[in-house]
Design a protein around this motif. Structure first.
Motif, PDB file in Angstrom:
ATOM      1  N   PRO A  21      24.054  -1.538  14.239  1.00  0.00           N
ATOM      2  CA  PRO A  21      23.903  -0.185  14.835  1.00  0.00           C
ATOM      3  C   PRO A  21      23.414  -0.053  15.905  1.00  0.00           C
ATOM      4  N   LYS A  22      23.660   1.177  16.502  1.00  0.00           N
ATOM      5  CA  LYS A  22      23.271   1.843  17.876  1.00  0.00           C
ATOM      6  C   LYS A  22      22.155   2.814  17.303  1.00  0.00           C
ATOM      7  N   PRO A  23      21.287   3.037  18.309  1.00  0.00           N
ATOM      8  CA  PRO A  23      20.288   3.909  17.981  1.00  0.00           C
ATOM      9  C   PRO A  23      20.674   5.542  18.242  1.00  0.00           C
ATOM     10  N   ALA A  24      20.470   6.321  17.631  1.00  0.00           N
ATOM     11  CA  ALA A  24      21.051   7.543  17.881  1.00  0.00           C
ATOM     12  C   ALA A  24      20.691   8.263  19.151  1.00  0.00           C
ATOM     13  N   ALA A  25      21.617   8.753  20.132  1.00  0.00           N
ATOM     14  CA  ALA A  25      21.336   9.058  21.468  1.00  0.00           C
ATOM     15  C   ALA A  25      20.219  10.238  21.187  1.00  0.00           C
ATOM     16  N   ALA A  26      19.187  10.138  22.301  1.00  0.00           N
ATOM     17  CA  ALA A  26      18.130  11.282  22.444  1.00  0.00           C
ATOM     18  C   ALA A  26      18.827  12.660  22.630  1.00  0.00           C
ATOM     19  N   ALA A  54      20.927  -7.476 -11.202  1.00  0.00           N
ATOM     20  CA  ALA A  54      21.932  -6.799 -10.966  1.00  0.00           C
ATOM     21  C   ALA A  54      23.143  -7.359 -11.450  1.00  0.00           C
ATOM     22  N   TRP A  55      23.569  -8.459 -11.426  1.00  0.00           N
ATOM     23  CA  TRP A  55      24.750  -9.423 -11.999  1.00  0.00           C
ATOM     24  C   TRP A  55      25.162  -8.584 -13.343  1.00  0.00           C
ATOM     25  N   GLY A  56      26.410  -8.153 -13.449  1.00  0.00           N
ATOM     26  CA  GLY A  56      26.906  -7.810 -14.408  1.00  0.00           C
ATOM     27  C   GLY A  56      26.596  -6.757 -15.101  1.00  0.00           C
ATOM     28  N   GLN A  57      25.614  -6.088 -14.501  1.00  0.00           N
ATOM     29  CA  GLN A  57      25.119  -4.831 -15.408  1.00  0.00           C
ATOM     30  C   GLN A  57      25.605  -3.585 -14.954  1.00  0.00           C
ATOM     31  N   PRO A  58      26.245  -2.846 -15.852  1.00  0.00           N
ATOM     32  CA  PRO A  58      26.801  -1.669 -15.279  1.00  0.00           C
ATOM     33  C   PRO A  58      25.510  -0.674 -14.751  1.00  0.00           C
ATOM     34  N   GLY A  59      26.022   0.365 -13.930  1.00  0.00           N
ATOM     35  CA  GLY A  59      25.013   1.506 -13.635  1.00  0.00           C
ATOM     36  C   GLY A  59      24.774   1.103 -12.095  1.00  0.00           C
ATOM     37  N   PRO A  60      24.218   2.288 -11.664  1.00  0.00           N
ATOM     38  CA  PRO A  60      24.066   2.059 -10.013  1.00  0.00           C
ATOM     39  C   PRO A  60      23.186   1.106  -9.648  1.00  0.00           C
ATOM     40  N   LEU A  61      23.228   0.571  -8.431  1.00  0.00           N
ATOM     41  CA  LEU A  61      22.288  -0.539  -7.762  1.00  0.00           C
ATOM     42  C   LEU A  61      21.129   0.187  -7.134  1.00  0.00           C
ATOM     43  N   GLY A  62      21.260   1.520  -7.081  1.00  0.00           N
ATOM     44  CA  GLY A  62      20.152   2.383  -6.558  1.00  0.00           C
ATOM     45  C   GLY A  62      19.941   2.361  -4.996  1.00  0.00           C
ATOM     46  N   CYS A  63      21.242   2.431  -4.329  1.00  0.00           N
ATOM     47  CA  CYS A  63      21.405   2.383  -3.205  1.00  0.00           C
ATOM     48  C   CYS A  63      20.539   3.637  -2.202  1.00  0.00           C
ATOM     49  N   ASN A  64      20.767   4.640  -2.967  1.00  0.00           N
ATOM     50  CA  ASN A  64      20.375   5.955  -2.679  1.00  0.00           C
ATOM     51  C   ASN A  64      18.787   6.032  -2.601  1.00  0.00           C
ATOM     52  N   HIS A  65      18.161   4.874  -3.119  1.00  0.00           N
ATOM     53  CA  HIS A  65      16.663   4.957  -3.029  1.00  0.00           C
ATOM     54  C   HIS A  65      16.191   4.327  -1.757  1.00  0.00           C
ATOM     55  N   LEU A  66      17.177   3.797  -1.031  1.00  0.00           N
ATOM     56  CA  LEU A  66      16.777   3.098   0.314  1.00  0.00           C
ATOM     57  C   LEU A  66      16.990   3.890   1.342  1.00  0.00           C
ATOM     58  N   ARG A  67      16.223   3.329   2.632  1.00  0.00           N
ATOM     59  CA  ARG A  67      16.104   4.371   3.783  1.00  0.00           C
ATOM     60  C   ARG A  67      17.152   3.796   4.612  1.00  0.00           C
ATOM     61  N   CYS A  68      18.127   4.682   5.036  1.00  0.00           N
ATOM     62  CA  CYS A  68      19.088   4.240   6.049  1.00  0.00           C
ATOM     63  C   CYS A  68      18.584   3.945   7.426  1.00  0.00           C
ATOM     64  N   ILE A  69      18.928   3.182   8.258  1.00  0.00           N
ATOM     65  CA  ILE A  69      18.709   2.704   9.524  1.00  0.00           C
ATOM     66  C   ILE A  69      19.916   3.649  10.374  1.00  0.00           C
ATOM     67  N   ARG A  70      19.281   4.657  11.128  1.00  0.00           N
ATOM     68  CA  ARG A  70      20.334   5.449  11.962  1.00  0.00           C
ATOM     69  C   ARG A  70      19.576   5.456  13.302  1.00  0.00           C
TER      70      ARG A  70
END
Lengths: 92, 155
Positions: free
Chosen positions: A81-86, B139-155
């Motif tokens: 990923p690339k950091p968002a531009a400031a 998680a293996w073989g268990q239906p239902g969400p993994l819970g990705c929406n509880h994680l924090r996205c790197i942006r």
């Protein structure tokens, strides 16, 4: 072979004709490997139970040395990923 | 930190854990690399439903010589549950980049629908292979969400 891919301690107790308490004792002693989902929920893959019944569960042994090999490229092909531009500073 | 014999024991224990859950893979070896590092890499096929194909776990660790013992420098613990069409992974690589740009050393992947992640990389906390396998097994073989929406996205 079991139709269900995962068994409960109660399933195993029934098949072995022992109590669930004894099954839990075997799980806690490491005799029957189990997936600990939570403090009260245990799952045993059917494949694990088959290995247990056949006496084919493995005991951990030191892995052998494999000699010199190419180094694995960890994360290869994964976009970094690339950091968002400031935001641009507003002109006065 | 670990010594070479400790890594051999550790790898042997990880392999036995997976074999005893019915996973299939050749005996893994502790290898050495031209970089002076050591490590291991193997992929296991899990039993059970195999449509469209069996679930897989990949375990990779790279260890570098430290002052006295070996230190882990990279890892890749990756679980793809093809029958349930989803993926979970714990990664440590490209550390300099992630640290400089995002202030993290490790990251995670989580795909409720395989190949269609809501976020490419999530913030993570360092885990070892035992913890990764423990989470994959739950998680293996268990239906239902993994819970990705509880994680924090790197942006």
């Amino acid at each position: 072979m079991h139709k269900k891919p995962f068994l409960t301690p109660a399933d195993i107790a029934e098949e072995l004709d022992i109590s669930s308490t004894t099954v839990m004792r075997k799980i806690h002693a490491g005799e029957i490997p189990a997936i600990v989902v939570s403090e009260r929920i245990y799952r045993i893959p059917a494949a694990t139970f088959e290995l247990y019944k056949a006496g084919r569960l493995r005991v951990a042994e030191a892995a052998p040395l494999g000699g010199r090999k190419p180094r694995p490229r960890v994360g290869a092909g994964e976009p970094i990923p690339k950091p968002a531009a400031a935001p641009l500073a507003r002109r006065a | 930190m670990a010594t070479l014999p400790q890594l051999q024991s550790r790898l042997g224990r990880l392999a036995a854990t997976l074999w005893n859950f019915g996973a299939e893979f050749p005996v893994p070896t502790l290898d050495s690399y031209d970089s002076g590092e050591v490590g291991f890499s193997f992929a296991a096929r899990l039993p059970g439903v195999d449509v469209p194909k069996a679930a897989t776990i990949r375990i990779v660790e790279i260890w570098a010589p430290g002052a006295r013992e070996l230190d882990i420098v990279e890892y890749d613990y990756d679980f793809v549950d093809y029958p349930l069409n989803r993926r979970r992974a714990f990664h440590r690589h490209s550390e300099e980049h992630f640290l400089r740009d995002f202030g993290v050393t490790v990251h995670e992947h989580c795909e409720e629908i395989l190949g269609r992640p809501s976020c490419d990389h999530y913030h993570g906390i360092p885990v070892d292979a035992d913890e990764a396998i423990r989470r994959f097994m739950i998680a293996w073989g268990q239906p239902g969400p993994l819970g990705c929406n509880h994680l924090r996205c790197i942006r």
